[in-house]
Design an enzyme around this catalytic site. Structure first.
Site, PDB file in Angstrom:
ATOM      1  N   GLN A   1       3.383   9.909   0.450  1.00 20.08           N
ATOM      2  CA  GLN A   1       4.645   9.193   0.696  1.00 20.08           C
ATOM      3  C   GLN A   1       5.668   9.427  -0.427  1.00 20.08           C
ATOM      4  OE1 GLN A   1       2.335   5.407   1.850  1.00 20.08           O
ATOM      5  NE2 GLN A   1       4.230   5.230   3.003  1.00 20.08           N
TER       6      GLN A   1
ATOM      7  N   CYS B   1       5.142   0.104   7.380  1.00 22.03           N
ATOM      8  CA  CYS B   1       4.901   1.242   6.480  1.00 22.03           C
ATOM      9  C   CYS B   1       6.205   1.557   5.752  1.00 22.03           C
ATOM     10  CB  CYS B   1       4.467   2.441   7.320  1.00 22.03           C
ATOM     11  SG  CYS B   1       4.208   3.943   6.360  1.00 22.03           S
ATOM     12  N   LEU B   2       6.120   1.804   4.458  1.00 25.04           N
ATOM     13  CA  LEU B   2       7.340   2.103   3.695  1.00 25.04           C
ATOM     14  C   LEU B   2       7.978   3.421   4.133  1.00 25.04           C
ATOM     15  CD1 LEU B   2       6.254   0.946   0.129  1.00 25.04           C
ATOM     16  CD2 LEU B   2       7.885  -0.186   1.643  1.00 25.04           C
TER      17      LEU B   2
ATOM     18  N   HIS C   1      -2.691   8.267   6.214  1.00 27.76           N
ATOM     19  CA  HIS C   1      -1.626   9.060   5.564  1.00 27.76           C
ATOM     20  C   HIS C   1      -2.203  10.348   4.971  1.00 27.76           C
ATOM     21  CE1 HIS C   1       2.065   6.735   5.713  1.00 27.76           C
ATOM     22  NE2 HIS C   1       1.430   5.622   5.354  1.00 27.76           N
TER      23      HIS C   1
ATOM     24  N   GLY D   1       0.847  -1.194   0.000  1.00 28.20           N
ATOM     25  CA  GLY D   1       0.000   0.000   0.000  1.00 28.20           C
ATOM     26  C   GLY D   1       0.878   1.238   0.000  1.00 28.20           C
TER      27      GLY D   1
ATOM     28  N   HIS E   1      -5.089   2.315   7.083  1.00 29.01           N
ATOM     29  CA  HIS E   1      -3.692   2.768   7.209  1.00 29.01           C
ATOM     30  C   HIS E   1      -3.393   3.849   6.162  1.00 29.01           C
ATOM     31  CE1 HIS E   1       0.782   1.913   7.759  1.00 29.01           C
ATOM     32  NE2 HIS E   1       0.761   2.558   6.607  1.00 29.01           N
ATOM     33  N   GLU E   2      -3.793   3.589   4.916  1.00 32.30           N
ATOM     34  CA  GLU E   2      -3.496   4.550   3.835  1.00 32.30           C
ATOM     35  C   GLU E   2      -4.319   5.827   3.979  1.00 32.30           C
ATOM     36  OE1 GLU E   2      -0.907   4.022   2.261  1.00 32.30           O
ATOM     37  OE2 GLU E   2      -0.698   1.906   2.720  1.00 32.30           O
TER      38      GLU E   2
HETATM   39  C1  Y12 Z   1      -1.449  -3.967   6.541  1.00 30.90           C
HETATM   40  C2  Y12 Z   1      -0.812  -3.022   7.279  1.00 30.90           C
HETATM   41  C3  Y12 Z   1      -0.275  -1.909   6.683  1.00 30.90           C
HETATM   42  C4  Y12 Z   1      -0.416  -1.730   5.333  1.00 30.90           C
HETATM   43  C5  Y12 Z   1       0.150  -0.501   4.709  1.00 30.90           C
HETATM   44  C6  Y12 Z   1       1.149  -0.765   3.642  1.00 30.90           C
HETATM   45  N1  Y12 Z   1       2.406  -1.141   4.197  1.00 30.90           N
HETATM   46  C7  Y12 Z   1       3.412  -1.626   3.442  1.00 30.90           C
HETATM   47  O1  Y12 Z   1       3.235  -1.799   2.253  1.00 30.90           O
HETATM   48  C8  Y12 Z   1       4.675  -1.903   4.115  1.00 30.90           C
HETATM   49  C9  Y12 Z   1       5.698  -2.415   3.452  1.00 30.90           C
HETATM   50  C10 Y12 Z   1       7.031  -2.622   4.001  1.00 30.90           C
HETATM   51  C11 Y12 Z   1       7.943  -3.321   3.231  1.00 30.90           C
HETATM   52  C12 Y12 Z   1       9.229  -3.519   3.663  1.00 30.90           C
HETATM   53  O2  Y12 Z   1      10.146  -4.142   2.867  1.00 30.90           O
HETATM   54  C13 Y12 Z   1      10.324  -5.511   2.958  1.00 30.90           C
HETATM   55  O3  Y12 Z   1       9.739  -6.175   3.768  1.00 30.90           O
HETATM   56  C14 Y12 Z   1      11.279  -6.087   1.988  1.00 30.90           C
HETATM   57  C15 Y12 Z   1       9.619  -3.016   4.883  1.00 30.90           C
HETATM   58  O4  Y12 Z   1      10.917  -3.289   5.357  1.00 30.90           O
HETATM   59  C16 Y12 Z   1      11.940  -2.515   4.923  1.00 30.90           C
HETATM   60  O5  Y12 Z   1      11.762  -1.512   4.301  1.00 30.90           O
HETATM   61  C17 Y12 Z   1      13.279  -2.978   5.308  1.00 30.90           C
HETATM   62  C18 Y12 Z   1       8.741  -2.297   5.659  1.00 30.90           C
HETATM   63  C19 Y12 Z   1       7.442  -2.090   5.210  1.00 30.90           C
HETATM   64  C20 Y12 Z   1      -1.068  -2.672   4.582  1.00 30.90           C
HETATM   65  C21 Y12 Z   1      -1.602  -3.788   5.194  1.00 30.90           C
HETATM   66 CO    CO Z   2       2.164   3.716   5.484  1.00 28.58          CO
END
Ligand code: Y12
Ligand code: CO
Length: 171
Positions: free
Chosen positions: A50, A95-96, A141, A45, A137-138
């Site tokens: 962001q 969260c990214l 933001h 997401g 969550h989004e």
């Molecule tokens: C459930 C809860 C929150 C959301 C919001 C969207 N969140 C993300 O897309 C988070 C992604 C994320 C990815 C990561 O990278 C890896 O795991 C490879 C990360 O770790 C790093 O950046 C090292 C952290 C967050 C949607 C649904």
């Molecule tokens: Co986020």
């Protein structure tokens, strides 16, 4: 084009985003870039703020039963409104904009929402499960809120201490 994702504590993340009024090529390029950026960073997401664009636009792309993240399952959400919420659920969110930090967050279990697609057409949907969590969550933001603001006082304090250490280490 992959855009830079801004990370906490960048002040831009506190901005309230504005409604999209033009459903034009610029919006479509933003949505396409957000998708490319999100995939490149292994996200599911992403909100426009962001990537430093304060517009009410977000994308969500959950993996399917085979853990595949396909464009077919991408939802593009413009000017969302959460119309109804009910129930309670807890999920370990990430969260990214707060990379490498995950924590339990409590949210509504089910939501009813309205939003526009990239052409400006309105839809009303009901979501539960991971989609309801990601949507909330989004949407946070877009109001300038991050999931870390939902932590308990002690968890937030611990986070701030660890985050400062992490940022210092990167300088
Ligand atoms: C459930 C809860 C929150 C959301 C919001 C969207 N969140 C993300 O897309 C988070 C992604 C994320 C990815 C990561 O990278 C890896 O795991 C490879 C990360 O770790 C790093 O950046 C090292 C952290 C967050 C949607 C649904
Ligand atoms: Co986020």
């Amino acid at each position: 084009m992959i855009r830079e994702i801004i990370t906490y504590p960048n002040k831009l993340l506190k901005q309230t985003s504005k409604d999209v009024t033009q459903f034009d090529r610029e919006l479509h390029t933003l949505l396409d870039d957000m998708y490319e950026t999100m995939l490149a960073k292994n996200g599911i997401g992403l909100a426009a703020i962001q990537v430093a664009i304060p517009l009410n636009a977000l994308i969500i792309n959950l993996p399917d039963e085979e853990e595949q993240q396909t464009r077919e399952n991408l939802i593009e959400v413009i000017n969302p409104k959460i119309l109804e919420m009910d129930g309670n659920t807890v999920y370990t969110e990430g969260c990214l904009s707060v990379p490498e930090y995950y924590e339990d967050v409590q949210r509504a279990e089910r939501i009813k929402v309205s939003f526009l697609d990239r052409q400006g057409n309105e839809t009303i949907k009901e979501y539960d499960g991971l989609m309801a969590i990601a949507f909330q969550h989004e949407c946070d933001h877009l109001k300038g809120e991050l999931f870390i603001e939902k932590l308990s006082y002690l968890k937030r304090k611990k986070f701030e201490k660890e985050w400062k250490k992490k940022i210092r280490g990167k300088k």
